[in-house]
Design an enzyme around this catalytic site. Structure first.
Site, PDB file in Angstrom:
ATOM      1  N   SER A  25       0.815  -1.223   0.000  1.00  0.00           N
ATOM      2  CA  SER A  25       0.000   0.000   0.000  1.00  0.00           C
ATOM      3  C   SER A  25       0.847   1.271   0.000  1.00  0.00           C
ATOM      4  O   SER A  25       1.857   1.361   0.702  1.00  0.00           O
ATOM      5  CB  SER A  25      -0.906   0.001   1.231  1.00  0.00           C
ATOM      6  OG  SER A  25      -1.561   1.256   1.335  1.00  0.00           O
ATOM      7  N   SER A  27      -0.693   4.073   0.840  1.00  0.00           N
ATOM      8  CA  SER A  27      -1.441   4.969   1.745  1.00  0.00           C
ATOM      9  C   SER A  27      -0.552   5.590   2.825  1.00  0.00           C
ATOM     10  O   SER A  27      -0.717   6.781   3.138  1.00  0.00           O
ATOM     11  CB  SER A  27      -2.614   4.220   2.387  1.00  0.00           C
ATOM     12  OG  SER A  27      -3.559   3.902   1.401  1.00  0.00           O
ATOM     13  N   THR A  75      -9.662  -1.620   3.525  1.00  0.00           N
ATOM     14  CA  THR A  75      -9.627  -2.091   2.147  1.00  0.00           C
ATOM     15  C   THR A  75      -9.933  -3.591   2.116  1.00  0.00           C
ATOM     16  O   THR A  75     -10.274  -4.187   3.142  1.00  0.00           O
ATOM     17  CB  THR A  75      -8.286  -1.718   1.459  1.00  0.00           C
ATOM     18  OG1 THR A  75      -8.399  -2.026   0.063  1.00  0.00           O
ATOM     19  CG2 THR A  75      -7.090  -2.460   2.046  1.00  0.00           C
ATOM     20  N   LYS A  79     -14.066  -4.349   3.629  1.00  0.00           N
ATOM     21  CA  LYS A  79     -14.932  -3.179   3.417  1.00  0.00           C
ATOM     22  C   LYS A  79     -16.387  -3.443   3.803  1.00  0.00           C
ATOM     23  O   LYS A  79     -17.112  -2.517   4.150  1.00  0.00           O
ATOM     24  CB  LYS A  79     -14.859  -2.725   1.959  1.00  0.00           C
ATOM     25  CG  LYS A  79     -13.591  -1.964   1.640  1.00  0.00           C
ATOM     26  CD  LYS A  79     -13.614  -1.394   0.240  1.00  0.00           C
ATOM     27  CE  LYS A  79     -12.421  -0.476   0.054  1.00  0.00           C
ATOM     28  NZ  LYS A  79     -12.452   0.233  -1.221  1.00  0.00           N
ATOM     29  N   ASN A 100     -14.839   2.558   3.646  1.00  0.00           N
ATOM     30  CA  ASN A 100     -13.375   2.641   3.519  1.00  0.00           C
ATOM     31  C   ASN A 100     -12.759   3.579   4.557  1.00  0.00           C
ATOM     32  O   ASN A 100     -11.544   3.720   4.606  1.00  0.00           O
ATOM     33  CB  ASN A 100     -12.958   3.051   2.095  1.00  0.00           C
ATOM     34  CG  ASN A 100     -13.009   4.545   1.881  1.00  0.00           C
ATOM     35  OD1 ASN A 100     -13.789   5.249   2.518  1.00  0.00           O
ATOM     36  ND2 ASN A 100     -12.179   5.051   0.991  1.00  0.00           N
ATOM     37  N   ASP A 115     -14.396   6.611  -1.532  1.00  0.00           N
ATOM     38  CA  ASP A 115     -13.972   6.147  -2.866  1.00  0.00           C
ATOM     39  C   ASP A 115     -14.778   6.828  -3.982  1.00  0.00           C
ATOM     40  O   ASP A 115     -14.228   7.189  -5.025  1.00  0.00           O
ATOM     41  CB  ASP A 115     -14.156   4.632  -3.003  1.00  0.00           C
ATOM     42  CG  ASP A 115     -13.100   3.849  -2.241  1.00  0.00           C
ATOM     43  OD1 ASP A 115     -11.983   4.366  -2.061  1.00  0.00           O
ATOM     44  OD2 ASP A 115     -13.390   2.708  -1.833  1.00  0.00           O
ATOM     45  N   GLY A 143     -15.788  -4.802 -15.087  1.00  0.00           N
ATOM     46  CA  GLY A 143     -15.577  -5.374 -13.748  1.00  0.00           C
ATOM     47  C   GLY A 143     -16.704  -4.942 -12.818  1.00  0.00           C
ATOM     48  O   GLY A 143     -17.264  -3.842 -12.976  1.00  0.00           O
ATOM     49  N   GLY A 145     -16.623  -5.644  -9.136  1.00  0.00           N
ATOM     50  CA  GLY A 145     -16.217  -5.944  -7.758  1.00  0.00           C
ATOM     51  C   GLY A 145     -16.433  -4.744  -6.849  1.00  0.00           C
ATOM     52  O   GLY A 145     -17.305  -3.898  -7.099  1.00  0.00           O
TER      53      GLY A 145
END
Ligand code: NAP
Length: 287
Positions: A25, A27, A75, A79, A100, A115, A143, A145
């Protein structure tokens, strides 16, 4: 207040990320830069919690409740797992069905989701950039997800029509059922179906990991399917900075943008929830 005393009672912000795996990550880099820019003391730690470690998750949230940790990002794969452990969700987290960002507000553990706004704000750079976009607000999401949920929410909120496609169509259908809106539909991930959509599309968003470093290489765009002529392409992947999909789309004349701005944007929105300080994305240099 005497200067020394003020210094002594300044909050040391204990922040962090829950997920698994999270060693890659970035972050911590973003939040360390934000703390420095805001002139605040603090740290941002990684808390790898295995998917089935319910106790580990609960213990960390207790630390937030006790004020020992001031804020957590969440994450994959937690979540949704964290939701039953929280006291309240913001309307955005409730609508998306995923959290998140966790903070303590008036003694309550609150789950939020940054997000969607992180994506939407960064998308504006592409959509309203020098290339502009047609008035035809129809997007295709590749996608279905976790991140596709936030992306779909942002687009629906702002009046876009959304088609969503995934190799397991049930996954796209589940997302469509979740939002229960006339503005979103699932479409088959096949060349004939996608070809018939091309004339109306003005935006393509990749939310699959295809093309990401250390994931399947290549592109999620179906071989030999042309790109829509007047569209732009947003890829949530940020490593590498230019995916194969972005290269192919650019070659076909589409303006493209990677997901780094979304990543930084969602982080800074979380940071503001925890600290009250709005740090500008331009101040975050990850190089
Ligand atoms: P996720 O929940 O696992 O969803 C991924 C989606 O992609 C699923 O629909 C999955 O379908 C599909 N997929 C996976 N491999 C595929 C393949 N080879 N071909 C076609 N479809 C495939 O993951 P996520 O959390 O949404 O994250 C997806 C990507 O977005 C990752 O690269 C992540 O790094 C990036 N991301 C970026 C940001 C940002 O801030 N920029 C934020 C979140 C995520 P199956 O279930 O059938 O595999």
């Amino acid at each position: 207040m005497p200067f020394v005393l003020k210094e002594l009672i300044m909050t040391f912000y204990k922040l962090g990320l829950i997920g698994y795996p999270i060693s890659h990550s970035v972050s911590p880099q973003i939040h360390s830069a934000a703390l420095k820019e805001a002139g605040l003391d603090g740290e941002y730690k990684l808390y790898p919690i295995a998917p089935d470690d319910k106790q580990g998750l609960a213990d960390l949230l207790t630390q937030v409740r006790m004020g020992e940790i001031h804020g957590l990002n969440v994450t994959i794969p937690h979540k949704q797992n964290v939701i039953p452990l929280l006291d309240e969700l913001t309307p955005t987290a409730e609508a998306i069905g995923a959290v998140n960002t966790i903070s303590l507000q008036n003694g309550k553990l609150v789950g939020d989701n940054t997000d969607a706004d992180g994506f939407w704000n960064d998308l504006q750079v592409l959509v309203h950039g020098k290339h502009g976009i047609s008035r035809n607000l129809n997007a295709l999401i590749l996608g279905a997800g976790g991140s596709a949920r936030a992306v779909a929410f942002a687009l629906l909120q702002h009046g876009w029509g959304v088609s969503i496609t995934s190799r397991r169509i049930e996954q796209a259908q589940t997302l469509v059922t979740h939002y229960a809106s006339q503005q979103i539909k699932s479409v088959l991930y096949d060349p004939t179906t996608l070809h018939s959509l091309l004339p109306i599309l003005s935006l393509i968003i990749n939310t699959t990991p295809v093309g990401m470093k250390s994931h399947p290489q290549g592109s999620p765009w179906i071989d030999d399917l042309p790109f829509p002529p007047n569209a732009v392409l947003y890829d949530l992947i940020y490593n590498p900075a230019e995916t194969q999909l972005m290269k192919d789309a650019a070659q076909a004349g589409l303006p493209t943008r990677n997901g780094l701005g979304m990543l930084i944007g969602q982080a800074l929105l979380s940071f503001e929830i925890w600290t009250g300080v709005n740090v500008s994305a331009e101040k975050i240099d990850l190089s």
